[in-house]
Design a protein around this motif. Structure first.
Motif, short mmCIF file in Angstrom:
data_model
loop_
_atom_site.label_atom_id
_atom_site.label_comp_id
_atom_site.label_asym_id
_atom_site.label_seq_id
_atom_site.Cartn_x
_atom_site.Cartn_y
_atom_site.Cartn_z
N ASP A 139 31.90 30.21 -21.92
CA ASP A 139 32.26 31.24 -20.92
C ASP A 139 33.69 31.70 -21.21
OD1 ASP A 139 30.44 29.19 -18.91
OD2 ASP A 139 29.97 31.32 -18.96
N GLU A 147 36.80 34.79 -20.47
CA GLU A 147 37.33 35.89 -19.67
C GLU A 147 38.10 36.80 -20.61
OE1 GLU A 147 40.41 35.20 -16.62
OE2 GLU A 147 38.84 35.87 -15.23
N LYS A 161 35.76 24.40 -11.03
CA LYS A 161 35.93 25.28 -9.86
C LYS A 161 37.39 25.56 -9.55
CE LYS A 161 31.64 23.77 -7.64
NZ LYS A 161 31.02 23.19 -6.43
N LEU A 203 35.52 26.94 -15.06
CA LEU A 203 34.40 27.24 -14.17
C LEU A 203 33.75 25.95 -13.68
CD1 LEU A 203 32.73 30.28 -15.98
CD2 LEU A 203 34.08 30.29 -13.88
N LYS A 204 33.59 25.00 -14.60
CA LYS A 204 32.97 23.74 -14.20
C LYS A 204 33.82 23.02 -13.17
CE LYS A 204 30.53 23.00 -18.58
NZ LYS A 204 30.41 22.14 -19.77
N GLU A 231 38.93 28.39 -11.00
CA GLU A 231 39.15 29.73 -11.54
C GLU A 231 40.07 30.56 -10.65
OE1 GLU A 231 39.04 32.69 -14.22
OE2 GLU A 231 38.32 30.64 -14.41
N THR A 264 35.40 27.96 -19.79
CA THR A 264 34.24 27.08 -19.59
C THR A 264 34.58 25.90 -18.69
OG1 THR A 264 33.51 27.69 -21.81
CG2 THR A 264 32.47 25.77 -20.78
N THR A 282 34.10 38.88 -17.55
CA THR A 282 33.71 37.49 -17.79
C THR A 282 32.31 37.49 -18.38
OG1 THR A 282 35.06 36.71 -15.94
CG2 THR A 282 33.34 35.23 -16.75
#
Length: 699
Positions: free
Chosen positions: A422, A424, A452, A449-450, A454, A446, A410
C-alpha cells in the motif's frame, strides 16, 4: 600594487571561508542535536500514546465480554434457581482464548447474596466473598457496571463486573478478569518489547503470582518479557521506572508509561524497548544536506566577491573578470533553481513519468531500493507495470493530477518480488524543457495502515507540505531582496575598475567601495539567517514579541516591496508559544493578501494589522482591501486543498494548516469575514482574518 595586495586578499579570503565553515558546522551540530532530541521525544510520546490506547481497548474489550455473557440465559437460570451450571465456563474461556487475543480470561459468577457460585480458575465455590471484596457489597446494594484495573493475589488485571437481571429481577453479578499479556504480545508483533512491572508496594498482596517472576520487589506481569531486557532493567530499576522522556541504552530506545490507580498513585510500569535503528531520521539528514548546500553557496559567493576585487586591481584581466562574474552569478541562479529538482539524494521514493506515454523517465535510488528493479530495467517500465489500477481509472488519475484537482492518492503497488504494498502518492505536474511530466513522491504506508496510525502521519505530513509549499516563494523573495545589494556590489566594483583604468583610484575611494561591498554582503548574510530561522523545526515553546514576529513574517513575505501600504497598530505584547508556527500562519495570510491585492484595480493597496491584548488572550486582525471572498466560499477556506486562487497558484494547504496550528497547537481560534472599512475618509472592502490565541500557552 599586485604584489602588495595579493597576500592581504588571500588572508581575508581564507579567513572568510574558514569563518563560514566554522559557523555552518557549529550551527549544524547544535541544530542536528536539537532536532534528534525532538524526534526522540516525539517517538516517546507516540509509544506512550499507543500503550494508553492499548490499555483502554483492553479494558473496553473486557467489559464487552462481561456485558455479552451477562445476557446468557444459562447464567441467569443458574443464579436464579441455584441449580447446576449447564454451561462449561472453562470451555467458554478456552474458546475466547482460541478466537481472540485474550489468552487468559477468568469468569466469576456471584449471586445476589454475595456467594461465589463459580470460578473458572478454581474449584472453590459457595463461599461468601463480601468480607474481603469491599466493592461487592456496594454493587449488590446498588447494581451497576464497574470496570477497573487493579492488583490482586494473582496478578495486575482488568476487572469488569456487570449486574445480571432477569427482567427487573436482580440475580447477581458476572465478573470477567483479564491480564496484560495480550498487550505485550500485540506490541511484540509490532517489533516492540515490553517489560510490565507492578509497583513494589503490591509485593505482599500478590500471594499467588501468575508469572512467578519478580525483579527485586517488582512483579513482572507479562510472560513474554525477555530475559536480557529484565537483566538490563535490574541494574537500576528505579532509573527505568522513572524515565520521563526517553533513554538510549545498548542500541535500544527506552521509554516508560506509568499506569496510575484510582487514587492517582503509581500502580504499574510499561517499560518499552525499541530498536534505535528503526527510528527514522531521514528528515534530519535532509535538513543537514540543505544547510550544507547553503554553506557551499555562501562560500561560492564569498569567493566570487574576493575574486572580483582582486581582478579589478589587475587591469589586464578586466575582460576575463567581467565574464567570470556573470558566469558565477548565473551559476548561483542555476544552483538555486536546480535545488528544487534535486531528488536523487533524497531518502523518499520519487518517480518522474510521462503522462502521455506513461513511460517512467527517471527514478531515484530510494525507488530502486524499494521496488527492487535495476535502474536500466526500471526505466523500460510503464506506470501500469507498478500499479493494479484499471487502465481507464489510472488515466483518470493522471488527468486529475495534470488539472491540479487532486494530488494525493492511495493505491497498491507491485514490487519486483511480486509483493503488494500500500503506497500513498503525492503527485504534481512539472515542466522540464517545455514538456510536462508528473513528479511523484511515493510513501510506503503498508505498516502504517496495519497499525492504524495513518491519521497522525498525514497530519505531520500536511505541516511539512505547508512549509515546503512556501519555499519557492521564499527563494523568490530572497532573490528579490538580493538584487539591490548585488547591484550595489556591481556598481562599487565597476566604479573601482573605471578609477583604476584612468589612474584616479585613491585609497579613500577604494576603501569606501570595499566598505560598501562588505555592508551589502552582510545584508545578504542576514537574509540567509532569516530564511534559516524560519525553517528551523522546533517544537519547544519560547517567549517572543508580537511585533517582532509580525516584522519577520512581513520580511519573509516581501510585502514591503510590492507597492502595498502597511498600517500596523501593535502594542508591546510578550507571547509564549511556538514562534515559527505562528510566523507560518502570518506568512500564509500575508501571501494570500498580497496575491489578492495584485488583482485589484484600486491603485491604493492596503494591509492593516491590529494587535490587542484582551484579558489572557491576544487578538490579531489582518485586513486588506483585496475585494473580499465569495460568500459561498468563505466558510470553506480553512478546508484542506480548497483554494480560491487559480489552480496553478494555489495548493489549498496554507489556510488549512494555519487553522490546524491555531486550533491544535495554540488552542486558539481563527475566522474570516468580509468587511467594509474606512481609512482617511475613504471606503474600502476586503477580508478580515482574525486570530485569537492565549498570551501564555502554558496557562
Amino acid at each position: 600594487m599586485y604584489s602588495t595586495f595579493k597576500p592581504i586578499y588571500l588572508f581575508i579570503l581564507g579567513f572568510g571561508l574558514l569563518f563560514t565553515f566554522i559557523i555552518v558546522d557549529y550551527f549544524l551540530s547544535n541544530e542536528i542535536n536539537l532536532l534528534t532530541q525532538n524526534k526522540y521525544i516525539q517517538t516517546s510520546n507516540n509509544l506512550k500514546e499507543q500503550i494508553s490506547r492499548a490499555i483502554k481497548n483492553k479494558s473496553n474489550s473486557t467489559l464487552n465480554i462481561a456485558i455479552s455473557l451477562s445476557e446468557n440465559m444459562g447464567y441467569k437460570e443458574f443464579l436464579k434457581n441455584k441449580k447446576d451450571l449447564k454451561i462449561d465456563l472453562k470451555n467458554v474461556s478456552s474458546k475466547i482464548k482460541e478466537n481472540s487475543n485474550f489468552k487468559n480470561v477468568w469468569i466469576h459468577l456471584v449471586d445476589k447474596d454475595g456467594i461465589s457460585r463459580y470460578r473458572s480458575w478454581s474449584p472453590k465455590k459457595d463461599d461468601d466473598i463480601t468480607p474481603f471484596r469491599k466493592e461487592i457489597p456496594l454493587l449488590l446494594k446498588n447494581p451497576k457496571i464497574s470496570s477497573v484495573i487493579s492488583v490482586g493475589i494473582f496478578d495486575m488485571t482488568f476487572k469488569s463486573i456487570v449486574p445480571v437481571f432477569n427482567g427487573n429481577e436482580f440475580l447477581g453479578l458476572i465478573e470477567i478478569i483479564t491480564k496484560t499479556n495480550s498487550i505485550a504480545k500485540d506490541f511484540e508483533k509490532r517489533g516492540l518489547d515490553l517489560v510490565i512491572l507492578v509497583d513494589e508496594k503490591y509485593k505482599e498482596q500478590i500471594k499467588k503470582p501468575f508469572t512467578k517472576d519478580f525483579l527485586d520487589n517488582y512483579y513482572v506481569a507479562n510472560l513474554n518479557a525477555k530475559k536480557e531486557l529484565k537483566e538490563i532493567i535490574q541494574t537500576d530499576i528505579k532509573e527505568f521506572i522513572n524515565i520521563k522522556e526517553y533513554k538510549i541504552l545498548n542500541n535500544y530506545f527506552v521509554t516508560t508509561y506509568t499506569l496510575k490507580d484510582i487514587t492517582n498513585s503509581d500502580m504499574g510500569y510499561f517499560i518499552i524497548f525499541k530498536n534505535i535503528t528503526e527510528i527514522s531520521l531521514t528528515d534530519i539528514l535532509e535538513f543537514e544536506y540543505f544547510i550544507k548546500l547553503i554553506g557551499i553557496l555562501l562560500a561560492f559567493f564569498i569567493i566570487a566577491i574576493f575574486a572580483t576585487i582582486y581582478f579589478y586591481n589587475r587591469s589586464k584581466y578586466t575582460v576575463i573578470l567581467e565574464k567570470d562574474v556573470k558566469e558565477r552569478t548565473q551559476e548561483l541562479n542555476d544552483l538555486t533553481k536546480r535545488y528544487h529538482q534535486i531528488f536523487q539524494g533524497s531518502k523518499a521514493i520519487k518517480l518522474i513519468l510521462d503522462p502521455k506515454t506513461q513511460d517512467i523517465v527517471d527514478v531515484n535510488n530510494a525507488a530502486i531500493e524499494f521496488y527492487g528493479y535495476k535502474r536500466e530495467y526500471f526505466l523500460k517500465l510503464k506506470a501500469k507495470d507498478l500499479n493494479n489500477q484499471e487502465e481507464k481509472e489510472f488515466k483518470l488519475i493522471l488527468k486529475r493530477i495534470l488539472e491540479n484537482k487532486q494530488n494525493i492518492f492511495t493505491i497498491k503497488h507491485k514490487l519486483s518480488n511480486e509483493k503488494i504494498k500500500d503506497v500513498e502518492i503525492y503527485a504534481s505536474a512539472i515542466q522540464i524543457s517545455n514538456k510536462t511530466y508528473i513528479y511523484a513522491i511515493i510513501r510506503d504506508i503498508t505498516d502504517s495502515l496495519k497499525a492504524k496510525e495513518e491519521l497522525d502521519k498525514k497530519q505531520k505530513l500536511f505541516y511539512q507540505q505547508a512549509k515546503m509549499a512556501s519555499m519557492g516563494e521564499m527563494i523568490e523573495n530572497i532573490a528579490h531582496q538580493w538584487r539591490q545589494p548585488l547591484s550595489t556590489i556591481t556598481t562599487a566594483a565597476s566604479g573601482t575598475k573605471i578609477k583604476k583604468e584612468f589612474g584616479e583610484l585613491d585609497d579613500e575611494f577604494f576603501f569606501d567601495s570595499i566598505d560598501l561591498i562588505v555592508r551589502a554582503a552582510n545584508y545578504l548574510s542576514h537574509t540567509i539567517d532569516d530564511f534559516r530561522d524560519f525553517f528551523k523545526q522546533s517544537k519547544l515553546k519560547e517567549k517572543f514579541n508580537a511585533l517582532t514576529i509580525l516584522n519577520n513574517a512581513l520580511k519573509l513575505s516581501n510585502v514591503n516591496n510590492k507597492g502595498i501600504e502597511l498600517i500596523i497598530d501593535c502594542a508591546h505584547i510578550e507571547i509564549t508559544g511556538f514562534k515559527n508556527e505562528l510566523i507560518q500562519v502570518f506568512l500564509n495570510i500575508l501571501n494570500n493578501s498580497k496575491d489578492a491585492l495584485t488583482n485589484i484595480k484600486d491603485p491604493k493597496k492596503l494591509i492593516k494589522i491590529d494587535v490587542k491584548e484582551i484579558g489572557d488572550n491576544v487578538i490579531f486582525s489582518i485586513l486588506d482591501n483585496g475585494g473580499g471572498i465569495d460568500e459561498e466560499k468563505i466558510d470553506k477556506i480553512f478546508e484542506p486543498y480548497f483554494t480560491t486562487k487559480h489552480q496553478s497558484q494555489g495548493t489549498g494547504i496554507g489556510l488549512y494548516m494555519s487553522e490546524q496550528i491555531i486550533d491544535k497547537h495554540f488552542g486558539g481560534e481563527i475566522s474570516a469575514q468580509n468587511v467594509n472599512f474606512k481609512i482617511q475618509d475613504k471606503d474600502y472592502f476586503g477580508v478580515n482574518i482574525q486570530i485569537k490565541i492565549p498570551r501564555n500557552l502554558n496557562s
